[in-house]
Design a protein around this motif. Structure first.
Motif, PDB file in Angstrom:
ATOM      1  N   ILE A 254       0.836  -1.203   0.000  1.00  0.00           N
ATOM      2  CA  ILE A 254       0.000   0.000   0.000  1.00  0.00           C
ATOM      3  C   ILE A 254       0.870   1.251   0.000  1.00  0.00           C
ATOM      4  O   ILE A 254       0.582   2.233  -0.691  1.00  0.00           O
ATOM      5  CB  ILE A 254      -0.947  -0.006   1.212  1.00  0.00           C
ATOM      6  CG1 ILE A 254      -1.955  -1.154   1.081  1.00  0.00           C
ATOM      7  CG2 ILE A 254      -1.682   1.327   1.340  1.00  0.00           C
ATOM      8  CD1 ILE A 254      -2.893  -1.285   2.261  1.00  0.00           C
ATOM      9  N   LEU A 255       1.961   1.215   0.766  1.00  0.00           N
ATOM     10  CA  LEU A 255       2.854   2.371   0.819  1.00  0.00           C
ATOM     11  C   LEU A 255       3.477   2.639  -0.547  1.00  0.00           C
ATOM     12  O   LEU A 255       3.555   3.793  -0.996  1.00  0.00           O
ATOM     13  CB  LEU A 255       3.947   2.137   1.860  1.00  0.00           C
ATOM     14  CG  LEU A 255       4.922   3.296   2.084  1.00  0.00           C
ATOM     15  CD1 LEU A 255       4.203   4.487   2.698  1.00  0.00           C
ATOM     16  CD2 LEU A 255       6.078   2.861   2.983  1.00  0.00           C
ATOM     17  N   GLY A 258       0.759   3.907  -3.028  1.00  0.00           N
ATOM     18  CA  GLY A 258       0.213   5.212  -2.676  1.00  0.00           C
ATOM     19  C   GLY A 258      -1.288   5.307  -2.825  1.00  0.00           C
ATOM     20  O   GLY A 258      -1.861   6.399  -2.723  1.00  0.00           O
ATOM     21  N   VAL A 259      -1.942   4.171  -3.061  1.00  0.00           N
ATOM     22  CA  VAL A 259      -3.394   4.159  -3.279  1.00  0.00           C
ATOM     23  C   VAL A 259      -4.090   3.649  -2.020  1.00  0.00           C
ATOM     24  O   VAL A 259      -3.866   2.506  -1.600  1.00  0.00           O
ATOM     25  CB  VAL A 259      -3.768   3.257  -4.471  1.00  0.00           C
ATOM     26  CG1 VAL A 259      -5.283   3.226  -4.658  1.00  0.00           C
ATOM     27  CG2 VAL A 259      -3.073   3.745  -5.733  1.00  0.00           C
ATOM     28  N   PRO A 260      -4.944   4.462  -1.389  1.00  0.00           N
ATOM     29  CA  PRO A 260      -5.669   3.998  -0.207  1.00  0.00           C
ATOM     30  C   PRO A 260      -6.643   2.877  -0.560  1.00  0.00           C
ATOM     31  O   PRO A 260      -7.177   2.827  -1.669  1.00  0.00           O
ATOM     32  CB  PRO A 260      -6.421   5.248   0.266  1.00  0.00           C
ATOM     33  CG  PRO A 260      -5.746   6.394  -0.408  1.00  0.00           C
ATOM     34  CD  PRO A 260      -5.219   5.863  -1.703  1.00  0.00           C
ATOM     35  N   HIS A 261      -6.863   1.984   0.376  1.00  0.00           N
ATOM     36  CA  HIS A 261      -7.854   0.928   0.216  1.00  0.00           C
ATOM     37  C   HIS A 261      -9.091   1.311   1.022  1.00  0.00           C
ATOM     38  O   HIS A 261      -8.979   1.696   2.186  1.00  0.00           O
ATOM     39  CB  HIS A 261      -7.302  -0.408   0.704  1.00  0.00           C
ATOM     40  CG  HIS A 261      -6.294  -1.017  -0.224  1.00  0.00           C
ATOM     41  ND1 HIS A 261      -6.226  -2.362  -0.488  1.00  0.00           N
ATOM     42  CD2 HIS A 261      -5.312  -0.449  -0.977  1.00  0.00           C
ATOM     43  CE1 HIS A 261      -5.247  -2.602  -1.343  1.00  0.00           C
ATOM     44  NE2 HIS A 261      -4.672  -1.462  -1.644  1.00  0.00           N
ATOM     45  N   THR A 279     -10.870   3.335   5.703  1.00  0.00           N
ATOM     46  CA  THR A 279      -9.918   3.813   4.706  1.00  0.00           C
ATOM     47  C   THR A 279      -8.527   3.442   5.192  1.00  0.00           C
ATOM     48  O   THR A 279      -8.105   3.869   6.273  1.00  0.00           O
ATOM     49  CB  THR A 279     -10.022   5.334   4.514  1.00  0.00           C
ATOM     50  OG1 THR A 279     -11.356   5.665   4.118  1.00  0.00           O
ATOM     51  CG2 THR A 279      -9.048   5.807   3.450  1.00  0.00           C
ATOM     52  N   THR A 281      -4.512   3.338   4.681  1.00  0.00           N
ATOM     53  CA  THR A 281      -3.284   3.805   4.051  1.00  0.00           C
ATOM     54  C   THR A 281      -2.119   3.148   4.795  1.00  0.00           C
ATOM     55  O   THR A 281      -2.316   2.242   5.603  1.00  0.00           O
ATOM     56  CB  THR A 281      -3.179   5.337   4.110  1.00  0.00           C
ATOM     57  OG1 THR A 281      -3.280   5.762   5.482  1.00  0.00           O
ATOM     58  CG2 THR A 281      -4.300   5.986   3.313  1.00  0.00           C
ATOM     59  N   ALA A 282      -0.917   3.593   4.526  1.00  0.00           N
ATOM     60  CA  ALA A 282       0.248   3.015   5.203  1.00  0.00           C
ATOM     61  C   ALA A 282       1.261   4.114   5.485  1.00  0.00           C
ATOM     62  O   ALA A 282       1.303   5.143   4.800  1.00  0.00           O
ATOM     63  CB  ALA A 282       0.881   1.913   4.355  1.00  0.00           C
ATOM     64  N   ALA A 283       2.065   3.894   6.512  1.00  0.00           N
ATOM     65  CA  ALA A 283       3.103   4.862   6.879  1.00  0.00           C
ATOM     66  C   ALA A 283       4.326   4.111   7.385  1.00  0.00           C
ATOM     67  O   ALA A 283       4.206   3.053   8.009  1.00  0.00           O
ATOM     68  CB  ALA A 283       2.596   5.828   7.944  1.00  0.00           C
ATOM     69  N   TYR A 291      -0.093  -0.302   8.753  1.00  0.00           N
ATOM     70  CA  TYR A 291      -1.383   0.156   8.249  1.00  0.00           C
ATOM     71  C   TYR A 291      -1.860   1.341   9.096  1.00  0.00           C
ATOM     72  O   TYR A 291      -1.723   1.332  10.323  1.00  0.00           O
ATOM     73  CB  TYR A 291      -2.452  -0.939   8.372  1.00  0.00           C
ATOM     74  CG  TYR A 291      -2.257  -2.163   7.528  1.00  0.00           C
ATOM     75  CD1 TYR A 291      -2.322  -2.098   6.136  1.00  0.00           C
ATOM     76  CD2 TYR A 291      -2.073  -3.412   8.124  1.00  0.00           C
ATOM     77  CE1 TYR A 291      -2.178  -3.246   5.361  1.00  0.00           C
ATOM     78  CE2 TYR A 291      -1.930  -4.557   7.361  1.00  0.00           C
ATOM     79  CZ  TYR A 291      -1.980  -4.468   5.983  1.00  0.00           C
ATOM     80  OH  TYR A 291      -1.847  -5.604   5.220  1.00  0.00           O
TER      81      TYR A 291
END
Length: 298
Positions: A254-255, A258-261, A279, A281-283, A291
């Motif tokens: 995901i990181l 760059g597309v959120p799920h 929603t 995302t990742a960091a 997540y």
């Protein structure tokens, strides 16, 4: 300047030297010691006023402990009632002085502290048992608090935990009936680089690792999903929040994309099933990727 022979050969003697410096508000020796071990210098302050702290748990800890204080401000250990702290006990440590033995012994070690804040520590362990910088630093700071008989705020780098950047301790000295030091009570809470931004968001946000274990929940998530408690963070997403969510991609994938799920997930609470929009995302936090799950009502 510290004696090089003491630094290299006698860690207990070094801890005594550093304790005297810290008690006199001279933190330069601790800074040089940290640099010699290649770790970031800790932050120490005798100006402790958790009433203005961002973390409610720190304010509560201070208020409860001050409720046991004598007219002169000292806190008698024999009057301390740990039940008053409730679930906060998960983040509390009690330390005893060792008569005739260097260092201080942990007589209570909250399970959340053991999980998140320090490496492989438990009750009955001694501050001198830690290797390298940490053992000298812990022993010196507790000894300085006993000398000065005053609370200390200590923030130091976490050495092993993936999501914990720093360990933040508020340490309050305890005294016996004669007014002599009788150990310490300390609140130890982990902080991380993502926490400040997540705390102010008005919706529940969870930080979850690749195994779906909750590593952190912001204020809104703690309030709406876990009764306002601050951890512990070693529960699965379903155990912590009652959220049934499947994420097909790894945090790393995901990181990179760059597309959120986005998906709808079920929420089980009080034998009722509801739904959230999730929603994901990742960091990256240092070398680990997590997540970031934001929840809104469906």
């Amino acid at each position: 300047m510290l004696d090089e022979n003491v630094t290299l050969g006698c860690p207990i003697q070094l801890a005594h030297v550093l304790a005297r410096q810290v008690a006199e508000e001279d933190f330069s020796g601790i800074t040089r010691l940290a640099e010699s071990y290649g770790v970031p210098p800790p932050f120490l302050s005798w100006n402790v006023d958790p009433r203005s702290a961002d973390l409610r748990v720190e304010r509560n800890f201070w208020e409860i402990t001050q409720g046991f204080a004598q007219p002169d401000g000292s806190v008698r250990r024999d009057l301390l009632t740990m039940d008053r702290y409730g679930s906060m006990n998960e983040w509390l440590m009690l330390l005893d002085k060792n008569d005739g033995t260097p260092g201080y012994r942990y007589s209570q070690f909250g399970p959340a502290v053991e999980t998140w804040c320090v490496p492989a520590t438990s009750a009955e362990q001694n501050t001198c048992d830690f290797d390298g910088f940490l053992g000298i630093f812990l022993t010196a700071t507790y000894e300085a608090i006993a000398m000065r008989n005053a609370p200390l705020l200590s923030i130091h780098q976490s050495f092993e935990q993936a999501f914990v950047s720093k360990n933040r301790r508020i340490i309050i000295p305890l005294v016996d009936r004669q007014g002599e030091n009788d150990g310490f009570i300390a609140l130890n809470t982990p902080t991380n680089l993502l926490q400040p931004g997540l705390e102010v968001l008005p919706v529940p946000v969870l930080v979850v690792d690749g195994d779906m274990t909750v590593c952190f929940a912001n204020k809104e998530a703690r309030k709406s999903l876990d009764g306002g408690r601050y951890g512990p963070w070693d529960r699965s997403l379903f155990q912590y929040a009652g959220i049934d969510l499947t994420i097909e991609s790894s945090p790393e994938e995901i990181l990179i994309s760059g597309v959120p799920h986005a998906s709808t997930c079920r929420h089980l609470a009080h034998h009722r099933i509801g739904t959230f929009k999730a929603t994901v995302t990742a960091a990256r936090h240092f070398e680990h990727v997590f997540y970031i799950i934001m929840l809104t009502r469906d």
